[in-house]
Design a protein around this motif. Structure first.
Motif, PDB file in Angstrom:
ATOM      1  N   MET A   1       0.851  -1.184   0.000  1.00 33.71           N
ATOM      2  CA  MET A   1       0.000   0.000   0.000  1.00 33.71           C
ATOM      3  C   MET A   1       0.891   1.239   0.000  1.00 33.71           C
ATOM      4  O   MET A   1       1.511   1.561   1.017  1.00 33.71           O
ATOM      5  N   PRO A   2       1.036   1.941  -1.109  1.00 32.50           N
ATOM      6  CA  PRO A   2       1.895   3.115  -1.159  1.00 32.50           C
ATOM      7  C   PRO A   2       1.355   4.234  -0.282  1.00 32.50           C
ATOM      8  O   PRO A   2       0.150   4.382  -0.108  1.00 32.50           O
ATOM      9  N   LYS A   3       2.283   5.027   0.267  1.00 30.07           N
ATOM     10  CA  LYS A   3       1.870   6.128   1.132  1.00 30.07           C
ATOM     11  C   LYS A   3       1.178   7.198   0.307  1.00 30.07           C
ATOM     12  O   LYS A   3       1.675   7.610  -0.743  1.00 30.07           O
ATOM     13  N   PRO A   4       0.005   7.676   0.743  1.00 26.55           N
ATOM     14  CA  PRO A   4      -0.697   8.724   0.006  1.00 26.55           C
ATOM     15  C   PRO A   4       0.165   9.967  -0.116  1.00 26.55           C
ATOM     16  O   PRO A   4       0.949  10.298   0.763  1.00 26.55           O
ATOM     17  N   ALA A   5       0.022  10.674  -1.265  1.00 27.46           N
ATOM     18  CA  ALA A   5       0.802  11.887  -1.485  1.00 27.46           C
ATOM     19  C   ALA A   5       0.439  12.952  -0.457  1.00 27.46           C
ATOM     20  O   ALA A   5       1.288  13.712  -0.005  1.00 27.46           O
ATOM     21  N   SER A   6      -0.831  13.047  -0.122  1.00 29.36           N
ATOM     22  CA  SER A   6      -1.277  13.990   0.901  1.00 29.36           C
ATOM     23  C   SER A   6      -1.669  13.215   2.153  1.00 29.36           C
ATOM     24  O   SER A   6      -1.837  11.994   2.119  1.00 29.36           O
ATOM     25  N   ALA A   7      -1.794  13.931   3.265  1.00 30.75           N
ATOM     26  CA  ALA A   7      -2.127  13.272   4.521  1.00 30.75           C
ATOM     27  C   ALA A   7      -3.486  12.578   4.410  1.00 30.75           C
ATOM     28  O   ALA A   7      -4.457  13.168   3.922  1.00 30.75           O
ATOM     29  N   PRO A   8      -3.581  11.336   4.850  1.00 33.57           N
ATOM     30  CA  PRO A   8      -4.857  10.609   4.771  1.00 33.57           C
ATOM     31  C   PRO A   8      -5.828  11.050   5.849  1.00 33.57           C
ATOM     32  O   PRO A   8      -5.444  11.713   6.820  1.00 33.57           O
TER      33      PRO A   8
ATOM     34  N   PHE B   1      -7.449   8.851   7.751  1.00 30.13           N
ATOM     35  CA  PHE B   1      -7.268   7.928   8.874  1.00 30.13           C
ATOM     36  C   PHE B   1      -5.843   7.388   8.926  1.00 30.13           C
ATOM     37  O   PHE B   1      -5.221   7.146   7.895  1.00 30.13           O
ATOM     38  N   SER B   2      -5.376   7.190  10.147  1.00 31.63           N
ATOM     39  CA  SER B   2      -4.220   6.336  10.419  1.00 31.63           C
ATOM     40  C   SER B   2      -4.735   5.170  11.249  1.00 31.63           C
ATOM     41  O   SER B   2      -5.372   5.380  12.290  1.00 31.63           O
ATOM     42  N   ILE B   3      -4.475   3.962  10.799  1.00 27.56           N
ATOM     43  CA  ILE B   3      -4.897   2.764  11.526  1.00 27.56           C
ATOM     44  C   ILE B   3      -3.658   2.085  12.087  1.00 27.56           C
ATOM     45  O   ILE B   3      -2.676   1.880  11.370  1.00 27.56           O
TER      46      ILE B   3
ATOM     47  N   ARG C   1       0.058  10.212  10.271  1.00 27.95           N
ATOM     48  CA  ARG C   1      -0.172  11.393   9.443  1.00 27.95           C
ATOM     49  C   ARG C   1      -1.655  11.695   9.264  1.00 27.95           C
ATOM     50  O   ARG C   1      -2.021  12.741   8.730  1.00 27.95           O
ATOM     51  N   GLY C   2      -2.511  10.789   9.694  1.00 24.32           N
ATOM     52  CA  GLY C   2      -3.948  10.943   9.490  1.00 24.32           C
ATOM     53  C   GLY C   2      -4.589  11.922  10.453  1.00 24.32           C
ATOM     54  O   GLY C   2      -4.050  12.221  11.515  1.00 24.32           O
TER      55      GLY C   2
END
Length: 260
Positions: A1-8, A10-12, A85-86
């Motif tokens: 799962m690549p890290k989203p370019a912008s802050a997501p 949710f952080s799980i 980062r969520g």
């Protein structure tokens, strides 16, 4: 799962040590969410039962995977929170799982109630006990809301602090009372948001769990030393004496001539 370019959104977080029988189900429940706006962080406290190999097989679905010794479950959670980062942080332990629509449902709550700092609901209880559990935050003085169902804003952790790792079993309860007393905005979704499997640390180390609960309640609710001792006696009686009494009554029901 690549890290989203912008802050997501949710952080799980999943923290785990030696949960080879359940960790894959937990991971699958996260990666199969109908809402994909999240990052996934897994902290493994040096499992040695095959858990680490299962996690590694799913590493493409994990954004951050840390495998190292920690100071207990809440120390591991704090490590994960520090790198999130969520906007909202959910913690799902390796014995538990989300429903496929959990994040989608919480996303709807955030849209409708954007000032919510702690969003929660109920849990479906897995295993032979079955049923469900939903504790409203208005009852926090007496009981903990279902932590696997909780989504806490990153802002709330910044304002109220993370977990006090001095508590090994009930630091989540300490956090909730601390946040409540500081004016945190809670929202009860009224929905089942997770599947909970009984038998975790609070059940395995029941006496320590009770002692921590009394210490936490006494501190946050302003109990006197005398009242703390009284509540401890009540907890111990309810936990350890009632099962014995039920067994005695059951034996008597089978043999009415026996003496109670």
């Amino acid at each position: 799962m690549p890290k989203p370019a912008s802050a997501p959104l949710f952080s799980i977080i999943t923290v785990v040590r030696n949960a080879v029988d359940t960790v894959e189900n937990c991971i699958d429940s996260v990666k199969n969410q109908s809402c994909a706006d999240f990052e996934y962080i897994v902290i493994d406290g040096l499992s040695d039962d095959g858990t680490s190999e299962i996690i590694s097989a799913h590493q493409s679905s994990i954004n951050i995977y840390v495998r190292e010794k920690d100071g207990g479950i809440y120390d591991a959670m704090n490590k994960a929170i520090a790198v999130c980062r969520g906007r909202y942080i959910g913690i799902i332990n390796a014995d538990d799982a989300y429903f496929e629509g959990t994040l989608k449902n919480v996303q709807k709550v955030i849209t409708e109630f954007p000032n919510s700092q702690i969003i929660y609901g109920g849990v479906e209880i897995l295993g032979k006990e079955g049923g469900s559990l939903l504790v409203d935050h208005s009852n926090l003085d007496r009981a903990m809301i279902a932590h696997p169902s909780c989504f806490v804003s990153a802002e709330a952790y910044r304002l109220f602090g993370a977990f006090n790792a001095a508590f090994k079993i009930a630091a989540d309860y300490d956090f909730m009372l601390r946040a409540r007393n500081a004016g945190a905005v809670f929202h009860n979704s009224g929905l089942l948001l997770a599947k909970y499997r009984p038998g975790g640390a609070s059940a395995k180390f029941r006496l320590q769990s009770i002692n921590e609960m009394i210490a936490i309640q006494g501190h946050h609710l302003g109990w006197s030393p005398f009242y703390r001792r009284y509540r401890l006696a009540r907890y111990l009686a309810a936990t350890f004496l009632k099962p014995v009494n039920r067994k005695i009554w059951a034996q008597h029901a089978q043999n009415p001539q026996s003496h109670l």
